[in-house]
Structure formats: C-alpha cells, structure tokens
Design a protein around this motif. Sequence first.
Motif, PDB file in Angstrom:
ATOM      1  N   CYS A 167       0.901  -1.389  -0.026  1.00  0.00           N
ATOM      2  CA  CYS A 167       0.012   0.007   0.116  1.00  0.00           C
ATOM      3  C   CYS A 167       1.035   1.332  -0.170  1.00  0.00           C
ATOM      4  O   CYS A 167       1.662   1.204   0.715  1.00  0.00           O
ATOM      5  CB  CYS A 167      -0.739  -0.149   1.287  1.00  0.00           C
ATOM      6  SG  CYS A 167      -2.038   1.467   1.596  1.00  0.00           S
ATOM      7  N   TYR A 168       0.363   2.409  -0.676  1.00  0.00           N
ATOM      8  CA  TYR A 168       1.185   3.465  -0.991  1.00  0.00           C
ATOM      9  C   TYR A 168       0.672   4.442  -0.035  1.00  0.00           C
ATOM     10  O   TYR A 168       1.402   5.478   0.277  1.00  0.00           O
ATOM     11  CB  TYR A 168       0.842   4.300  -2.114  1.00  0.00           C
ATOM     12  CG  TYR A 168       1.843   3.688  -3.525  1.00  0.00           C
ATOM     13  CD1 TYR A 168       2.946   3.218  -3.115  1.00  0.00           C
ATOM     14  CD2 TYR A 168       1.317   3.712  -4.623  1.00  0.00           C
ATOM     15  CE1 TYR A 168       3.676   2.842  -4.179  1.00  0.00           C
ATOM     16  CE2 TYR A 168       2.080   3.305  -5.760  1.00  0.00           C
ATOM     17  CZ  TYR A 168       3.297   2.822  -5.557  1.00  0.00           C
ATOM     18  OH  TYR A 168       4.241   2.445  -6.538  1.00  0.00           O
ATOM     19  N   VAL A 169      -0.337   4.266   0.816  1.00  0.00           N
ATOM     20  CA  VAL A 169      -0.795   5.514   1.650  1.00  0.00           C
ATOM     21  C   VAL A 169       0.024   5.795   2.999  1.00  0.00           C
ATOM     22  O   VAL A 169      -0.256   6.856   3.303  1.00  0.00           O
ATOM     23  CB  VAL A 169      -2.441   5.105   1.909  1.00  0.00           C
ATOM     24  CG1 VAL A 169      -2.908   6.095   2.858  1.00  0.00           C
ATOM     25  CG2 VAL A 169      -3.191   5.201   0.591  1.00  0.00           C
ATOM     26  N   CYS A 175      -4.841   0.367   2.672  1.00  0.00           N
ATOM     27  CA  CYS A 175      -6.145   1.044   2.502  1.00  0.00           C
ATOM     28  C   CYS A 175      -6.916   0.349   1.578  1.00  0.00           C
ATOM     29  O   CYS A 175      -8.199   0.290   1.895  1.00  0.00           O
ATOM     30  CB  CYS A 175      -5.541   2.370   1.758  1.00  0.00           C
ATOM     31  SG  CYS A 175      -5.465   2.274  -0.075  1.00  0.00           S
ATOM     32  N   GLY A 176      -6.668  -0.643   0.761  1.00  0.00           N
ATOM     33  CA  GLY A 176      -7.470  -1.314   0.017  1.00  0.00           C
ATOM     34  C   GLY A 176      -7.997  -0.575  -1.591  1.00  0.00           C
ATOM     35  O   GLY A 176      -8.803  -1.142  -2.374  1.00  0.00           O
ATOM     36  N   ARG A 177      -7.753   0.690  -1.286  1.00  0.00           N
ATOM     37  CA  ARG A 177      -8.335   1.747  -2.465  1.00  0.00           C
ATOM     38  C   ARG A 177      -7.274   2.141  -3.348  1.00  0.00           C
ATOM     39  O   ARG A 177      -7.624   2.593  -4.385  1.00  0.00           O
ATOM     40  CB  ARG A 177      -8.887   2.795  -1.777  1.00  0.00           C
ATOM     41  CG  ARG A 177     -10.102   2.057  -0.850  1.00  0.00           C
ATOM     42  CD  ARG A 177     -10.696   3.273  -0.220  1.00  0.00           C
ATOM     43  NE  ARG A 177     -11.584   4.269  -1.273  1.00  0.00           N
ATOM     44  CZ  ARG A 177     -12.866   4.029  -1.279  1.00  0.00           C
ATOM     45  NH1 ARG A 177     -13.636   3.070  -0.647  1.00  0.00           N
ATOM     46  NH2 ARG A 177     -13.333   4.897  -2.134  1.00  0.00           N
ATOM     47  N   CYS A 178      -5.969   2.322  -2.862  1.00  0.00           N
ATOM     48  CA  CYS A 178      -4.810   2.998  -3.929  1.00  0.00           C
ATOM     49  C   CYS A 178      -4.489   2.078  -4.905  1.00  0.00           C
ATOM     50  O   CYS A 178      -4.977   0.648  -4.955  1.00  0.00           O
ATOM     51  CB  CYS A 178      -3.720   3.090  -3.102  1.00  0.00           C
ATOM     52  SG  CYS A 178      -2.600   1.798  -2.616  1.00  0.00           S
ATOM     53  N   CYS A 181      -2.764  -1.487  -4.007  1.00  0.00           N
ATOM     54  CA  CYS A 181      -3.569  -2.200  -3.190  1.00  0.00           C
ATOM     55  C   CYS A 181      -4.541  -3.034  -4.153  1.00  0.00           C
ATOM     56  O   CYS A 181      -4.581  -4.234  -3.988  1.00  0.00           O
ATOM     57  CB  CYS A 181      -4.422  -1.580  -2.116  1.00  0.00           C
ATOM     58  SG  CYS A 181      -3.615  -1.054  -0.472  1.00  0.00           S
TER      59      CYS A 181
HETATM   60 ZN   LIG Z   1      -3.334   1.157  -0.611  1.00  0.00          ZN
END
Ligand SMILES: [Zn+2]
Length: 211
Positions: A167-169, A175-178, A181
Amino acid sequence: MVDKGVLQTIEVVSFDYGQKHRKELTCAKSLAQVLDLRWELIDLTSFGPQLRSSLTTPHVPIPEGHYAAENMKQTVVPNRNAIFLSVAAGIAISRDLNTVAAAYHTGDHAIYPDCRPAFIDSFNRMLALATEWTPVRVQAPYIKTSKAGILKAGLKLGVPYEKTWTCYVGLDAACGRCGTCVERLEAFEENGADDPLVYSDRRYWKTVVDV
Ligand SMILES: [Zn+2]
C-alpha cells in the motif's frame, strides 16, 4: 519455509526517499532476515522532498482506483528507477557483484516508463559504457510477468506474505483503495488465495476492476 538454495550470493538494498509507504522498508528488512541476507538502507531522505509525486508530498493524496486510470500518474516519482539502479550498480561493483536485480512487472508498464523492457535495455547499454572495467548489469526477471504471476510463484516458494507491504498510503493497515492495493487484492483473487494483510477496505477493488 522459503527455499534459500539459490540465494547464496544475494544482498539486498532498500531506499528511504521519504516515501509515505515507508512500512515497506521494515518489511524488506524483516524478509531479508528470514532469508539471512545482508540488508542495507540507503538514505535518500534529503532528496525525496525535492521530488514532485503523491508518494513523497504530504499534502497531495494518493489517488484511488485502478492503475489503468490517468490519475495514477500522480504516483510517478520522477526518474526513480534510473536513480535507484545507478546507486545499486555502484554498490554492486564495490562488492564484486555483477548483477542488480529489480522486480518490475507488467502492471507497472502503463504509467511507469522506467519499469518497461525498453528502459532496462537502454539502462544496460548505458551501464556497459559507464562501468566498462567492472561490468554490472540489471536483470528484471519479472518484467514480463503480471503481479498475479509473481504471486503464484511466491505462493509456491512459501513467501511469508504477512511480512510484505504494498500500500502507498502509509497507514498501519493497507487502504485497499490505492492502485497498488487494488492490484495486489486482484492478484490474490486470481490465485484463489487469501491476502494475510489487514485492509481498511477489502471490497473496493472489485468496483474498479473487471471481474
Ligand atoms: Zn493502499
């Protein structure tokens, strides 16, 4: 248990360039320890803040969605791989090693020009001139493999994926959204495997991927 048979001469370097996702550094260290490999952190923290990227600029959020989307270009770090590979090549020569390995994959090609085969070919031509007396070359063994394909190989080898980070966040949970992910969760799904990481949102990826 990971097969260590082919890893006898491998050493590992990670780069701290002020990335939000610095959890990847402790994960890399932990994986190197599992494999009993020499690991070192290269400190580029004074360099990172000079770079224009959502990965290094605190007030610029990491974009959400799939890597095919245009907004993912905000995650490009200018010239990152030429910089990292140049540093790694210098270290390799200094330690009498002849190869620098990097794990680019096909999912990187769309928005990261410095992850494409043409870049590696050109970089090696440059290295051949720059290091004529002490040749070192870059190998990117997964550059024609998808993240799902790499995961498949890793599952077979027994890679402890709970010790990996994507994950980059930059929060404690993924996060599951970037983009990264989304790509990771898609790869686990394609392999029919469970991702051992904790995610803030485990379902979002299906809304941005054709399944
Ligand atoms: Zn992420």
